[in-house]
Design an enzyme around this catalytic site. Structure first.
Site, PDB file in Angstrom:
ATOM      1  N   SER A   1      18.513  74.839  39.704  1.00  0.00           N
ATOM      2  CA  SER A   1      19.698  73.988  39.801  1.00  0.00           C
ATOM      3  C   SER A   1      20.692  74.706  40.692  1.00  0.00           C
ATOM      4  O   SER A   1      20.603  75.925  40.865  1.00  0.00           O
ATOM      5  CB  SER A   1      20.291  73.792  38.407  1.00  0.00           C
ATOM      6  OG  SER A   1      21.648  73.393  38.503  1.00  0.00           O
TER       7      SER A   1
ATOM      8  N   TYR B   1      23.379  77.330  30.359  1.00  0.00           N
ATOM      9  CA  TYR B   1      22.553  76.558  31.285  1.00  0.00           C
ATOM     10  C   TYR B   1      22.371  77.310  32.599  1.00  0.00           C
ATOM     11  O   TYR B   1      21.246  77.488  33.097  1.00  0.00           O
ATOM     12  CB  TYR B   1      23.200  75.186  31.527  1.00  0.00           C
ATOM     13  CG  TYR B   1      22.430  74.304  32.481  1.00  0.00           C
ATOM     14  CD1 TYR B   1      21.320  73.587  32.041  1.00  0.00           C
ATOM     15  CD2 TYR B   1      22.806  74.190  33.817  1.00  0.00           C
ATOM     16  CE1 TYR B   1      20.608  72.778  32.904  1.00  0.00           C
ATOM     17  CE2 TYR B   1      22.098  73.381  34.688  1.00  0.00           C
ATOM     18  CZ  TYR B   1      21.004  72.681  34.233  1.00  0.00           C
ATOM     19  OH  TYR B   1      20.304  71.883  35.101  1.00  0.00           O
TER      20      TYR B   1
END
Lengths: 294, 589
Positions: free
Chosen positions: B459, B472
């Site tokens: 990501s 995350y």
């Protein structure tokens, strides 16, 4: 005056709307049987228009549309969503029909004050993706009416349709329609006995006028004749007739049906179950009484 | 290593040296036919492996190895070559039809044997490697040139470029002179350069090279200019070595029109696959022969089966044809779009998701696009479940070509509100899921010699610090570094590792991200707002899928997707202080 606008239609009116919807579907089926490879969208739309005028149609919500091939999925220019979705690429074009190519016929005739708006899809030969889309469209018909019966707000119903599309892996292509509508209201017009009425840019002036009046009234009263996932549709279902048109796309293939939903003060039902897509589901054994998992 | 002929068979004026492995008896007989410029010895390792289960025969084609050399070019006509094969088969397996395994010219001449009457009833099955029927090739060229499509004409041009030597072989004296002038001594070295195959110098190399040129001279022009329509009902297994320098893969596209019983398998190998990957050739041919002899069709063969009227609706290209792709998190978002995109380009997909119903739906959609697919319910963070998945894939289909470690979950909020359980969950899925996928399938790829691709979905969070995304972003940064290390380790094996770093894209993850330290109502509101923000950004999952396909096709290492991901990557590299400053902003929706 606006309270009367939203009255549930009388049984006599329902018969009138049902008759024009039957006529519109008959038109689509008749023209569909005449389609041949090589024909253009414009030719198909003209066939529909001529056929309907011959039957005595005196006005339009919109004059007939036809989309062939990847235009059924609103790929390319026809998917351009700016300007509120008013997009010249919507109009029938010069795309020619080929074997195995999906097509959509969409017509919205008025006669004697009653208006229908229908969508019909098909293919010359076979298209597995179209078959699958048309099968899956059944779930949308059941979902929409059941949520409206529960008096869910229209934006919630539309969002539930969006979620079903996501689960199915389809694009909700009705978002390419003006204002991203899943449905729009249809009103009864005056039966003035005239043989024809004015259209501008292929839209019937009287029907669009009714829609605009609805928009104006709704702005004050907190509802809208245009049913979408947006905040403007965050209100309970308003009684009357709604032309509902879920339009699904998967890759280069699009499919839809469109028919009138009757909303009363406390109930909702499809105006007519004797329509081609329902007959098709029945023929394929998809209309079993056991409800499929939602 | 010279082979000893077991028998010399006379076919007309020519004497053929025949070799044998294993014993006759109840076992099926397999006949191996070599190509140019080889002799029967090219099959040595494969023959030994097959001999454990079959009666194996090979022979030197006329002009090669220890067989005698005809004195004129026309003696190399296909008709004589078929007669040679028939004579060998009659001598070595008089009662039972044989299974042919043929390579290069051995395959070209055997197409003649399976499509003409001469050997009717004598051939039970045919495995063909890198040698098309000259007649089929002629029709292939004619149909493409007639189509006038630039793509198809380009295919013909590319095949002709791959066949440059054929023209040279038709020049008087050139090729035989080269072989006699010492090309034979250079050949093993050339082969290693060309194909990475190490072979011992053959005693007969000069003879094999010089005489075999007549195979081309006697047949090429004749067949290409006047092809016949050649069909066969015999079951045919086509093995396509993907890195074959003498053949374009499209040459096989029209084969279903001539061969109704066809299986097609692809391998990461060069032209001399029987020398470079003998075990693979042994395994695939055994599987096929056993099925023809009555064993149940294995899942790999079911997958390899080519249906003549294959549904082409939805197929965009054949660029990923024959590839097997494992996608985790395939039930929605990037995973589903990636599965669909690879399917559109011809690949078959294993759809893995923790939500079986969602994975099954993706499978249905993939099948609509004319590809094959299977659904499996797996928690990628669970090593037992991932091992079971990998074992099943390997047992049924062999090592996959591409693994997309995509499954992921979202957590957002203060570090101090993030519980150990939250940490455990996000690391288990986002990091351990990638570790398990890369390890289990990477190991299979190494073992199988697969020049595969491992695609890890990280990501932009992997290089974008943020005060509300500690868990995350840590998991995604770990995936980034893991991929970089793994890429280095796998480089020598030819296995490619890609890291995809999507920006703010709309998927289920925003709708299900856990916002820690908030009540359920506040959480739902945050989820809705995050989803709305992402919707406005409109970076749709199909764009991430396209980035993954592109990364695989162009062997890209790290791919940020979306302007925000590109920009943040630059900032984190060039202006790390700025990046750390931005991390303090309250960017949460």
């Amino acid at each position: 005056m606006n309270t009367t606008r939203h009255a549930a239609p009388s049984p006599q009116d329902l018969d009138g709307f049902r008759a024009i919807q039957q006529l519109a579907y008959r038109c689509a089926e008749t023209v569909s049987a005449q389609l041949k490879p090589g024909m253009t969208e414009r030719q198909a739309a003209a066939l529909m228009k001529t056929w309907l005028l011959d039957q005595g149609v005196d006005d339009w919500f919109h004059q007939p549309f036809a989309w062939f091939g990847d235009r059924t999925a609103f790929r390319g220019a026809v998917g351009f969503k700016q300007l509120g979705g008013f997009n010249p690429a919507f109009y029938p074009g010069l795309r020619r029909l080929e074997e195995g190519m999906p097509y959509i016929l969409d017509c919205a005739p008025s006669m004697n004050g009653y208006t229908a708006d229908i969508g019909y899809c098909g293919v010359i030969g076979e298209n597995r993706i179209l078959d699958r889309l048309m099968d899956d469209l059944l779930e949308y018909r059941e979902l929409i009416v059941s949520l409206v019966k529960q008096r869910k707000h229209l934006s919630e119903v539309s969002q539930a349709v969006d979620r079903l599309c996501q689960r199915h892996g389809y694009d909700p292509r009705h978002k390419a329609y003006p204002f991203e509508v899943l449905a729009h209201r249809v009103e009864k017009l005056d039966n003035d006995g005239e043989k024809s009425h004015l259209s501008l840019f292929n839209f019937g002036v009287r029907n669009i006028g009714e829609l605009l009046k609805g928009v104006a009234a709704g702005r004050k009263e907190g509802h809208s004749p245009l049913w979408s996932s947006h905040a403007k549709s965050d209100h309970p279902p308003t009684p009357g007739l709604w032309a509902v048109e879920p339009h699904l796309g998967f890759r280069d293939v699009g499919a839809k049906w469109e028919e009138l939903l009757v909303v009363t003060e406390d109930d909702a039902f499809w105006l007519d179950d004797d329509v081609p897509h329902v007959r098709r589901w029945r023929a394929r054994g998809l209309l079993n009484p056991v409800k499929r998992a939602a | 290593m010279a082979l000893e002929p077991v028998q010399v068979v006379k076919s007309g004026d020519v004497e053929l040296a025949v070799y044998e492995w294993g014993t006759t008896g109840a076992k099926p007989t397999v006949v191996l036919v070599h190509g140019y410029p080889d002799a029967a010895s090219v099959w040595a390792t494969v023959a030994e492996g097959l001999a454990e289960r079959y009666h194996v025969i090979a022979y030197d084609v006329r002009g090669a190895g220890l067989s005698s050399v005809p004195d004129h070019t026309q003696a190399y006509d296909l008709e004589h070559l078929v007669a040679d094969l028939a004579t060998v088969v009659d001598a070595m397996s008089p009662d039972q039809p044989v299974h042919l395994i043929c390579h290069d010219w051995g395959s070209i001449q055997s197409w003649e044997a399976v499509t003409t009457e001469r050997m009717a009833g004598r051939i039970a099955s045919y495995t063909t490697i890198s040698g098309p029927s000259l007649d089929h090739a002629a029709y292939w060229i004619i149909q493409r040139l007639k189509s006038g499509s630039p793509d198809q004409v380009a295919q013909v041009a590319r095949q002709i470029a791959h066949s440059w030597y054929v023209g040279m072989f038709h020049l008087p004296a050139v090729a035989p002179t080269l072989w006699k002038a010492g090309l034979d001594k250079l050949w093993p070295g050339l082969l290693e350069k060309l194909d990475g195959v190490r072979v011992d110098a053959s005693d007969s190399q000069r003879k094999d090279g010089a005489n075999g040129v007549n195979l081309y001279r006697a047949n090429f022009a004749k067949r290409l200019l006047k092809p016949g329509e050649r069909r066969t009902e015999i079951p045919v297994q086509l093995i396509v070595p993907r890195q074959d320098k003498f053949m374009v893969a499209e040459i096989w596209d029209d084969l279903p029109q001539w061969v109704p019983n066809l299986w097609r398998r692809e391998a990461d190998a060069g032209h001399w696959i029987q020398a470079s990957h003998p075990q693979l050739v042994i395994d695939w041919t055994s599987e096929f022969i056993d099925h023809i002899e009555g064993a149940e069709e294995t899942p790999a063969l079911v997958r390899a089966r080519v249906h003549a009227r294959e549904s082409r609706s939805g197929r965009v290209s054949d660029r990923q044809r024959g590839r097997l792709v494992v996608v985790t998190g395939a039930g929605s978002g990037f995973g589903r779009e990636t599965a669909l995109l690879f399917a559109e380009h011809g690949a078959d997909i294993v759809c893995v998701d923790i939500n079986l119903e969602a994975a099954e739906r993706t499978v249905e959609l993939v099948r609509l696009l004319g590809a094959q697919a299977w659904a499996r319910k797996v928690d990628v963070g669970n090593v037992e479940q991932m091992t079971a998945l990998a074992d099943w894939v390997e047992a049924d289909f062999g090592a996959p070509d591409i693994v997309v470690n995509n499954a992921g979950i979202g957590v957002a909020g203060s570090f101090f509100d993030t519980s150990d359980a939250d940490w455990d969950k996000v690391l288990r899925v986002n990091l351990w899921g990638v570790i398990h996928g890369a390890k289990l399938f990477g190991r299979q790829m190494i073992k199988a010699g697969r020049k595969g691709h491992i695609v890890n979905v990280s990501s932009m969070g992997g290089f974008t610090p943020s005060k509300f995304m500690s868990a995350y972003n840590t998991s995604k940064a770990a995936v980034l570094m893991l991929s970089d290390c793994l890429r280095a380790e796998l480089a020598d094996k030819g296995i490619h590792v890609a890291t995809i770093c999507p920006g703010l894209s709309i998927t289920n993850i925003t709708q299900s991200t856990r916002f820690v330290g908030l009540s359920p109502e506040q959480q739902a509101e945050k989820q809705a707002r995050a989803t709305k923000l992402y919707q406005r950004r409109n970076l749709t999952p199909d764009k991430i899928a396209k980035a993954i396909l592109d990364a695989v096709e162009h062997r890209r290492d790290e791919v940020p997707v979306g302007a925000e991901a590109q920009g943040s990557r630059l900032i984190s590299r060039l202006f790390p202080t700025l990046s750390r400053g931005l991390a303090r902003l309250d960017l949460l929706p």
